[in-house]
Design an enzyme around this catalytic site. Structure first.
Site, PDB file in Angstrom:
ATOM      1  N   HIS A 163       0.871  -1.189   0.000  1.00 44.76           N
ATOM      2  CA  HIS A 163       0.000   0.000   0.000  1.00 44.76           C
ATOM      3  C   HIS A 163       0.898   1.226   0.000  1.00 44.76           C
ATOM      4  O   HIS A 163       1.299   1.728   1.052  1.00 44.76           O
ATOM      5  CB  HIS A 163      -0.916  -0.049   1.231  1.00 44.76           C
ATOM      6  CG  HIS A 163      -1.944   1.035   1.266  1.00 44.76           C
ATOM      7  ND1 HIS A 163      -3.148   0.891   1.910  1.00 44.76           N
ATOM      8  CD2 HIS A 163      -1.965   2.288   0.745  1.00 44.76           C
ATOM      9  CE1 HIS A 163      -3.861   2.005   1.784  1.00 44.76           C
ATOM     10  NE2 HIS A 163      -3.145   2.874   1.084  1.00 44.76           N
TER      11      HIS A 163
ATOM     12  N   HIS B 217       1.413   4.809  -2.409  1.00 45.25           N
ATOM     13  CA  HIS B 217       1.071   5.680  -3.540  1.00 45.25           C
ATOM     14  C   HIS B 217       2.366   6.327  -4.015  1.00 45.25           C
ATOM     15  O   HIS B 217       2.994   7.065  -3.241  1.00 45.25           O
ATOM     16  CB  HIS B 217       0.079   6.748  -3.101  1.00 45.25           C
ATOM     17  CG  HIS B 217      -1.196   6.193  -2.539  1.00 45.25           C
ATOM     18  ND1 HIS B 217      -2.341   6.048  -3.294  1.00 45.25           N
ATOM     19  CD2 HIS B 217      -1.500   5.724  -1.299  1.00 45.25           C
ATOM     20  CE1 HIS B 217      -3.300   5.524  -2.534  1.00 45.25           C
ATOM     21  NE2 HIS B 217      -2.811   5.307  -1.320  1.00 45.25           N
TER      22      HIS B 217
ATOM     23  N   HIS C 267      -9.419   0.912  -1.502  1.00 46.53           N
ATOM     24  CA  HIS C 267      -9.433   1.529  -0.180  1.00 46.53           C
ATOM     25  C   HIS C 267     -10.865   1.438   0.344  1.00 46.53           C
ATOM     26  O   HIS C 267     -11.820   1.799  -0.357  1.00 46.53           O
ATOM     27  CB  HIS C 267      -9.056   3.006  -0.249  1.00 46.53           C
ATOM     28  CG  HIS C 267      -7.598   3.296  -0.482  1.00 46.53           C
ATOM     29  ND1 HIS C 267      -6.859   2.721  -1.478  1.00 46.53           N
ATOM     30  CD2 HIS C 267      -6.754   4.132   0.185  1.00 46.53           C
ATOM     31  CE1 HIS C 267      -5.622   3.176  -1.418  1.00 46.53           C
ATOM     32  NE2 HIS C 267      -5.525   4.037  -0.431  1.00 46.53           N
TER      33      HIS C 267
ATOM     34  N   GLU D  81     -11.317   3.216   5.734  1.00 52.97           N
ATOM     35  CA  GLU D  81     -10.303   4.131   6.295  1.00 52.97           C
ATOM     36  C   GLU D  81     -11.080   5.208   7.053  1.00 52.97           C
ATOM     37  O   GLU D  81     -11.126   5.208   8.275  1.00 52.97           O
ATOM     38  CB  GLU D  81      -9.452   4.741   5.172  1.00 52.97           C
ATOM     39  CG  GLU D  81      -8.368   5.710   5.663  1.00 52.97           C
ATOM     40  CD  GLU D  81      -7.634   6.426   4.521  1.00 52.97           C
ATOM     41  OE1 GLU D  81      -8.150   6.515   3.393  1.00 52.97           O
ATOM     42  OE2 GLU D  81      -6.518   6.943   4.801  1.00 52.97           O
TER      43      GLU D  81
ATOM     44  N   ASP E 249       1.721   3.913   2.833  1.00 50.17           N
ATOM     45  CA  ASP E 249       0.700   4.785   2.236  1.00 50.17           C
ATOM     46  C   ASP E 249       1.350   5.942   1.456  1.00 50.17           C
ATOM     47  O   ASP E 249       1.569   5.830   0.252  1.00 50.17           O
ATOM     48  CB  ASP E 249      -0.261   5.298   3.324  1.00 50.17           C
ATOM     49  CG  ASP E 249      -1.646   5.643   2.778  1.00 50.17           C
ATOM     50  OD1 ASP E 249      -1.886   5.452   1.576  1.00 50.17           O
ATOM     51  OD2 ASP E 249      -2.499   6.093   3.568  1.00 50.17           O
ATOM     52  N   ASP E 250       1.631   7.055   2.130  1.00 49.77           N
ATOM     53  CA  ASP E 250       2.226   8.250   1.504  1.00 49.77           C
ATOM     54  C   ASP E 250       3.397   8.702   2.373  1.00 49.77           C
ATOM     55  O   ASP E 250       3.308   9.707   3.097  1.00 49.77           O
ATOM     56  CB  ASP E 250       1.172   9.364   1.405  1.00 49.77           C
ATOM     57  CG  ASP E 250      -0.039   8.905   0.601  1.00 49.77           C
ATOM     58  OD1 ASP E 250       0.051   8.861  -0.629  1.00 49.77           O
ATOM     59  OD2 ASP E 250      -1.065   8.568   1.237  1.00 49.77           O
TER      60      ASP E 250
HETATM   61  N1  ADE Z   1      -4.548   8.729  -1.905  1.00 48.61           N
HETATM   62  C1  ADE Z   1      -3.319   8.794  -1.384  1.00 48.61           C
HETATM   63  N2  ADE Z   1      -3.334   8.413  -0.105  1.00 48.61           N
HETATM   64  C2  ADE Z   1      -4.606   8.076   0.199  1.00 48.61           C
HETATM   65  C3  ADE Z   1      -5.274   7.582   1.347  1.00 48.61           C
HETATM   66  N3  ADE Z   1      -4.634   7.363   2.504  1.00 48.61           N
HETATM   67  N4  ADE Z   1      -6.594   7.364   1.285  1.00 48.61           N
HETATM   68  C4  ADE Z   1      -7.264   7.588   0.154  1.00 48.61           C
HETATM   69  N5  ADE Z   1      -6.688   8.044  -0.962  1.00 48.61           N
HETATM   70  C5  ADE Z   1      -5.377   8.283  -0.941  1.00 48.61           C
HETATM   71 ZN    ZN Z   2      -3.705   4.766   0.460  1.00 50.10          ZN
END
Ligand code: ADE
Ligand code: ZN
Length: 338
Positions: free
Chosen positions: A19, A21, A199, A202, A280-281
């Site tokens: 996971h 991005h 997703h 969340e 994630d990011d």
């Molecule tokens: N795009 C990038 N990170 C995300 C996240 N945590 N949830 C939904 N979309 C995303």
């Molecule tokens: Zn994500």
């Protein structure tokens, strides 16, 4: 954050990142370098000023900055540089396999052709085995706050590149955009032989996780932490061993969870869920793959065997072929056992 220097005496656990991005790996240094290369003016004077903006109240407040910074990504070289920067950091964090999301609509809507994105990313990923010792897959995500028609058009535009894409995913603002909105495009993706992830759970309710399973037929759920509010859903996820790609640092930064000490990861493992830990990011949330492992270990007092279970889960939940999966699982078993 500066790249972690590997410590040969204490290498990180081998792991898969499921996971991630790629646009969320854009560090301030690279954002400013690309802005200069492409003549783009960022609404921040310095890298420090940009970093100070990394304080989020919820998913949308993060997405606003995430999409704004993508303005610097314009050419194949930009996407290749972004992927190389991620792979170098991932290697230092013990990542042996990465299944990488990208958001085509966030680029095509700015006039960057899909081919530029895919060619740039795959140019870097094609070197990943040799240069970084990392196997990779690409996952093309649809933006759920865009229309179902836009997702369908994106999928059709991607047909020439499907040999480089393993799965489709669903991301962006969750609440108000249930998975069922994308039933048609997921059916087409499955028909084309792609895996499916989304997703769900969340910020959105357990009902969205049910829809991801029953309407989209996903192979994995991204995040999914809110499944714990619905015991029947937990039972289903456990019975089918549907992987959940949990992102602890993200959950805290986006205020899905109050503090790391409150993270439900141990409860999820105790319930028998197939949980993995991911970043994630990472440029925005304060850490890459092993930083997430370290954060949960320290805040939740996880022992070595639990961390090893999480690493094994990451390979079990991956879209790897069986032989490569088994080879990685052996690496985890051998890790730190002299
Ligand atoms: N795009 C990038 N990170 C995300 C996240 N945590 N949830 C939904 N979309 C995303
Ligand atoms: Zn994500």
């Amino acid at each position: 954050m500066p790249p972690t220097t590997p410590n040969p005496a204490n290498p990180p656990l081998p792991k898969a990142e499921l996971h991630l991005h790629i646009e969320g790996t854009l560090e301030p240094e690279l954002a400013f370098a690309l802005a200069e290369r492409n003549g783009v003016t960022l609404p921040y004077a310095t890298e420090d000023a940009l970093r100070r903006a990394y304080s989020f109240s919820d998913l949308q407040s993060f997405l606003n900055l995430y999409y704004a910074l993508m303005a610097v990504l314009r050419t194949e070289n930009d996407f290749a540089d972004l992927a190389h920067a991620y792979l170098a950091r991932a290697q230092a964090q013990g990542v042996r396999h990465a299944e990488i999301f990208f958001d085509p609509q966030a680029h095509t809507s700015r006039g960057v052709p899909l081919g530029t994105v895919v060619e740039g990313l795959t140019r870097a990923l094609d070197t990943a085995g040799e240069r970084y010792g990392i196997t990779t897959r690409l996952i093309m995500c649809f933006l759920r706050d865009q229309s179902a028609e836009s997702a369908l058009a994106t999928f059709e535009a991607a047909r020439p590149y499907l040999d480089r894409i393993t799965a489709v995913g669903l991301d962006s603002a969750e609440v108000g955009h249930p998975p069922s909105k994308f039933k048609e495009v997921y059916a087409l993706a499955r028909e084309a032989g792609l895996k499916c992830v989304a997703h769900a759970g969340e910020e959105g309710p357990p009902a969205y996780v049910w829809e991801a399973l029953d309407v989209l037929g996903v192979d994995r759920v991204d995040h999914g932490v809110r499944c714990l509010e619905d015991p029947e859903l937990v039972a289903r996820l456990v019975a089918d061993q549907v992987p959940l790609t949990v992102c602890p640092l993200s959950n805290v930064r986006l205020r899905v969870i109050d503090t790391m000490a409150d993270h439900p990861l141990p409860a999820m493992l105790d319930a028998g869920l197939l949980v993995t830990v991911n970043s994630d990011d990472p440029a925005y949330f304060g850490g890459y793959a092993d930083d997430n492992f370290t954060a949960v270990r320290d805040a939740l007092d996880l022992d070595e065997e639990t961390l090893r279970t999480l690493a094994c889960n990451s390979f079990r939940a991956s879209f790897l072929d069986e032989a490569t999966r088994e080879a990685y699982l052996k690496e985890v078993e051998a890790h730190g056992r002299g």
